[in-house]
Design a protein around this motif. Structure first.
Motif, PDB file in Angstrom:
ATOM      1  N   LYS A 109       0.808  -1.208   0.000  1.00 31.61           N
ATOM      2  CA  LYS A 109       0.000   0.000   0.000  1.00 31.61           C
ATOM      3  C   LYS A 109       0.846   1.266   0.000  1.00 31.61           C
ATOM      4  O   LYS A 109       0.367   2.323  -0.401  1.00 31.61           O
ATOM      5  N   PHE A 110       2.119   1.172   0.408  1.00 35.25           N
ATOM      6  CA  PHE A 110       2.976   2.351   0.400  1.00 35.25           C
ATOM      7  C   PHE A 110       3.723   2.520  -0.916  1.00 35.25           C
ATOM      8  O   PHE A 110       4.342   3.547  -1.151  1.00 35.25           O
ATOM      9  N   GLY A 160       5.357  10.192  -4.845  1.00 34.89           N
ATOM     10  CA  GLY A 160       6.370  11.100  -4.318  1.00 34.89           C
ATOM     11  C   GLY A 160       7.536  11.273  -5.279  1.00 34.89           C
ATOM     12  O   GLY A 160       8.017  12.392  -5.495  1.00 34.89           O
ATOM     13  N   VAL A 161       7.994  10.182  -5.865  1.00 29.36           N
ATOM     14  CA  VAL A 161       9.095  10.257  -6.824  1.00 29.36           C
ATOM     15  C   VAL A 161       8.660  11.027  -8.068  1.00 29.36           C
ATOM     16  O   VAL A 161       9.424  11.835  -8.613  1.00 29.36           O
ATOM     17  N   LEU A 162       7.436  10.813  -8.515  1.00 26.91           N
ATOM     18  CA  LEU A 162       6.924  11.538  -9.672  1.00 26.91           C
ATOM     19  C   LEU A 162       6.876  13.049  -9.398  1.00 26.91           C
ATOM     20  O   LEU A 162       7.300  13.848 -10.232  1.00 26.91           O
ATOM     21  N   VAL A 183       8.412  23.883  -3.828  1.00 29.24           N
ATOM     22  CA  VAL A 183       7.468  23.266  -2.888  1.00 29.24           C
ATOM     23  C   VAL A 183       7.081  21.869  -3.362  1.00 29.24           C
ATOM     24  O   VAL A 183       7.009  20.928  -2.564  1.00 29.24           O
ATOM     25  N   VAL A 184       6.858  21.704  -4.660  1.00 35.14           N
ATOM     26  CA  VAL A 184       6.518  20.389  -5.214  1.00 35.14           C
ATOM     27  C   VAL A 184       7.678  19.414  -5.011  1.00 35.14           C
ATOM     28  O   VAL A 184       7.460  18.243  -4.669  1.00 35.14           O
ATOM     29  N   VAL A 185       8.915  19.885  -5.197  1.00 34.39           N
ATOM     30  CA  VAL A 185      10.086  19.032  -4.977  1.00 34.39           C
ATOM     31  C   VAL A 185      10.156  18.579  -3.519  1.00 34.39           C
ATOM     32  O   VAL A 185      10.371  17.398  -3.223  1.00 34.39           O
ATOM     33  N   VAL A 186       9.956  19.507  -2.596  1.00 35.90           N
ATOM     34  CA  VAL A 186      10.026  19.168  -1.174  1.00 35.90           C
ATOM     35  C   VAL A 186       8.914  18.195  -0.790  1.00 35.90           C
ATOM     36  O   VAL A 186       9.158  17.203  -0.082  1.00 35.90           O
ATOM     37  N   ILE A 187       7.698  18.440  -1.261  1.00 33.42           N
ATOM     38  CA  ILE A 187       6.580  17.533  -0.969  1.00 33.42           C
ATOM     39  C   ILE A 187       6.858  16.142  -1.532  1.00 33.42           C
ATOM     40  O   ILE A 187       6.622  15.126  -0.867  1.00 33.42           O
ATOM     41  N   GLY A 188       7.372  16.072  -2.745  1.00 30.96           N
ATOM     42  CA  GLY A 188       7.694  14.780  -3.349  1.00 30.96           C
ATOM     43  C   GLY A 188       8.767  14.032  -2.583  1.00 30.96           C
ATOM     44  O   GLY A 188       8.657  12.820  -2.359  1.00 30.96           O
ATOM     45  N   ALA A 189       9.812  14.739  -2.154  1.00 26.27           N
ATOM     46  CA  ALA A 189      10.889  14.092  -1.403  1.00 26.27           C
ATOM     47  C   ALA A 189      10.392  13.591  -0.051  1.00 26.27           C
ATOM     48  O   ALA A 189      10.726  12.476   0.365  1.00 26.27           O
ATOM     49  N   TRP A 192       8.932   9.220   3.415  1.00 24.19           N
ATOM     50  CA  TRP A 192       7.998   8.715   4.419  1.00 24.19           C
ATOM     51  C   TRP A 192       7.437   7.360   4.008  1.00 24.19           C
ATOM     52  O   TRP A 192       7.350   6.438   4.816  1.00 24.19           O
ATOM     53  N   SER A 193       7.062   7.245   2.743  1.00 20.48           N
ATOM     54  CA  SER A 193       6.500   5.981   2.243  1.00 20.48           C
ATOM     55  C   SER A 193       7.520   4.856   2.320  1.00 20.48           C
ATOM     56  O   SER A 193       7.180   3.719   2.663  1.00 20.48           O
ATOM     57  N   ARG A 194       8.758   5.156   2.009  1.00 17.92           N
ATOM     58  CA  ARG A 194       9.812   4.140   2.068  1.00 17.92           C
ATOM     59  C   ARG A 194      10.011   3.670   3.505  1.00 17.92           C
ATOM     60  O   ARG A 194      10.137   2.475   3.766  1.00 17.92           O
ATOM     61  N   ASP A 195      10.060   4.623   4.431  1.00 18.45           N
ATOM     62  CA  ASP A 195      10.226   4.249   5.834  1.00 18.45           C
ATOM     63  C   ASP A 195       9.060   3.422   6.348  1.00 18.45           C
ATOM     64  O   ASP A 195       9.250   2.448   7.081  1.00 18.45           O
ATOM     65  N   ARG A 196       7.857   3.804   5.975  1.00 18.54           N
ATOM     66  CA  ARG A 196       6.671   3.055   6.421  1.00 18.54           C
ATOM     67  C   ARG A 196       6.649   1.653   5.807  1.00 18.54           C
ATOM     68  O   ARG A 196       6.261   0.692   6.468  1.00 18.54           O
TER      69      ARG A 196
END
Length: 73
Positions: free
Chosen positions: A2-3, A10-12, A50-56, A61-65
């Motif tokens: 699911k992550f 996020g990468v996109l 801002v889009v770059v920061v949100i994506g990173a 976060w998704s990777r850690d989860r």
């Protein structure tokens, strides 16, 4: 599993934001995907950042989860 989707999103966002910011820095007249806003150079560059920061943040976060969920199984 699911992550994985949120990590891909996020990468996109990271790639599209970075590409747009670099393009804008090289050619100030090409606003890219945000050209419909007519906000000018500074605001558009800020939005790309801002889009770059949100994506990173989302990808990290998704990777850690996903890693944490994998350890629990």
């Amino acid at each position: 599993m699911k992550f994985d989707l949120s990590q891909a999103l996020g990468v996109l966002l990271l790639v599209l934001g970075a590409q747009g910011a670099i393009r804008l820095l090289i050619d100030h007249d090409k606003l890219g995907l945000l050209s419909g806003l007519d906000a000018g150079f500074g605001v558009t560059l800020g939005l790309y950042v801002v889009v770059v920061v949100i994506g990173a943040v989302l990808a990290g976060w998704s990777r850690d989860r996903a890693k944490a969920a994998g350890r629990r199984r």
